[in-house]
Design an enzyme around this catalytic site. Structure first.
Site, PDB file in Angstrom:
ATOM      1  N   TYR A  54      38.797 -18.096 -90.372  1.00 46.98           N
ATOM      2  CA  TYR A  54      39.664 -18.745 -89.397  1.00 46.98           C
ATOM      3  C   TYR A  54      38.874 -19.313 -88.219  1.00 46.98           C
ATOM      4  CZ  TYR A  54      43.710 -17.270 -91.993  1.00 46.98           C
ATOM      5  OH  TYR A  54      44.635 -17.129 -92.990  1.00 46.98           O
ATOM      6  N   ASN A  92      52.256 -25.897 -90.038  1.00 43.74           N
ATOM      7  CA  ASN A  92      50.849 -25.998 -89.665  1.00 43.74           C
ATOM      8  C   ASN A  92      50.508 -25.007 -88.554  1.00 43.74           C
ATOM      9  OD1 ASN A  92      50.728 -28.153 -91.472  1.00 43.74           O
ATOM     10  ND2 ASN A  92      51.246 -29.639 -89.887  1.00 43.74           N
ATOM     11  N   HIS A 109      54.508 -20.507 -89.490  1.00 46.52           N
ATOM     12  CA  HIS A 109      53.374 -19.828 -90.112  1.00 46.52           C
ATOM     13  C   HIS A 109      52.346 -19.360 -89.093  1.00 46.52           C
ATOM     14  CE1 HIS A 109      54.221 -21.907 -94.242  1.00 46.52           C
ATOM     15  NE2 HIS A 109      55.016 -20.896 -93.999  1.00 46.52           N
ATOM     16  N   CYS A 136      43.709  -6.404 -77.345  1.00 45.94           N
ATOM     17  CA  CYS A 136      44.969  -6.534 -76.631  1.00 45.94           C
ATOM     18  C   CYS A 136      44.904  -5.812 -75.290  1.00 45.94           C
ATOM     19  CB  CYS A 136      46.119  -5.975 -77.473  1.00 45.94           C
ATOM     20  SG  CYS A 136      46.152  -4.171 -77.554  1.00 45.94           S
ATOM     21  N   SER A 178      55.358 -30.655 -99.454  1.00 46.15           N
ATOM     22  CA  SER A 178      56.021 -30.712-100.752  1.00 46.15           C
ATOM     23  C   SER A 178      57.359 -30.007-100.706  1.00 46.15           C
ATOM     24  CB  SER A 178      55.134 -30.073-101.825  1.00 46.15           C
ATOM     25  OG  SER A 178      54.964 -28.687-101.573  1.00 46.15           O
ATOM     26  N   LEU A 203      53.140 -38.978 -99.000  1.00 51.05           N
ATOM     27  CA  LEU A 203      52.249 -39.948 -99.622  1.00 51.05           C
ATOM     28  C   LEU A 203      52.540 -40.117-101.111  1.00 51.05           C
ATOM     29  CD1 LEU A 203      48.746 -39.195 -98.043  1.00 51.05           C
ATOM     30  CD2 LEU A 203      50.044 -41.316 -97.851  1.00 51.05           C
ATOM     31  N   VAL A 204      53.047 -39.066-101.731  1.00 52.05           N
ATOM     32  CA  VAL A 204      53.262 -39.102-103.173  1.00 52.05           C
ATOM     33  C   VAL A 204      54.704 -39.491-103.483  1.00 52.05           C
ATOM     34  CG1 VAL A 204      51.474 -37.392-103.577  1.00 52.05           C
ATOM     35  CG2 VAL A 204      53.838 -36.635-103.245  1.00 52.05           C
TER      36      VAL A 204
END
Length: 239
Positions: A54, A92, A109, A136, A178, A203-204
């Site tokens: 990450y 995202n 997410h 923390c 998707s 795009l598809v």
């Protein structure tokens, strides 16, 4: 005019800004097995590997070359000028929507710019990559922060809020995703069930099993600004 709009954005809109999408066609995430870097079990086995993974993404976000594109900017404009209710839900973990000016935003997410206490679940803003000093301030002893990212096997954030918005929206737009993985895959069904218009921008070509009423094929950076202008002018989607 539309009164309540829900927008879902996915990896496609960020890819136009130069960000690599996580998952490759061979099922690897940037040459790593998904179970090693994107599951709670992988983190438990090797937290340093997960942090390095990450941190590489964090560095990519902040290399100075990645900026919001016209799609991000258009959604921020919609938020500012639309007189109805708007919620942007993003899959995202980057901060491109925020950099464009969006505030009515839900990261289902998680966010790579934050760390999370594994005990209290409190989040903390990060201004640099993960390291041993990131602990923390809510626990004694202090807990080492984990990435504030939803891994496989974990529940996405804000599902109740998303469900409430979908139940009452009259337009649902999916951009650069998707939409085939649940729970996001069910969003279009919910919007359709409650009588909203549903449109996907990708795009598809549209999948023949797609539940979306409208499909706009092309770049989000080109299509979204035009769609936003139509919405702000009071135009309704039609064939």
């Amino acid at each position: 005019m539309y009164q309540q709009i829900v927008v879902l954005t996915g990896a496609g809109i960020s890819a136009e800004s130069g960000l690599r999408t996580f998952r490759d066609q061979d099922g690897l995430w940037e040459e790593h097995k998904i179970e090693d870097v994107a599951t709670p079990e992988g983190y438990a086995r090797d937290p340093l590997l997960v942090e390095r993974f990450y941190n590489a993404r964090w560095q990519q976000f902040h290399n100075g070359a990645i900026e919001p594109n016209a799609g991000h900017m258009a959604l921020a404009k919609l938020e500012k000028e639309f007189t109805g209710e708007l919620l942007v839900v993003t899959q995202n973990i980057d901060d491109l929507h925020e950099r464009a000016g969006s505030q009515r935003l839900l990261h289902m997410h998680g966010e790579l710019t934050k760390g999370r206490c594994p005990r209290s679940q409190q989040t903390f803003l990060l201004t640099e990559p993960f390291g041993p000093k990131h602990t923390c301030t809510c626990c004694i002893p202090a807990q080492r922060l984990r990435p504030h990212v939803v891994w496989f096997g974990e529940m996405p954030f804000g599902l109740d809020r998303i469900q409430h918005a979908l139940d009452s929206c009259d337009l649902f737009i999916a951009i650069g995703t998707s939409g085939t993985v649940y729970p996001a895959a069910g969003f279009v069904d919910t919007a359709n069930h409650h009588g909203a218009q549903t449109v996907e921008i990708n795009l598809v070509e549209a999948d023949r099993h797609s539940q979306f009423q409208y499909h706009l094929q092309g770049k989000a950076s080109e299509i979204v600004p035009k769609l936003v202008e139509d919405i702000l002018q009071g135009k309704i989607l039609s064939n």
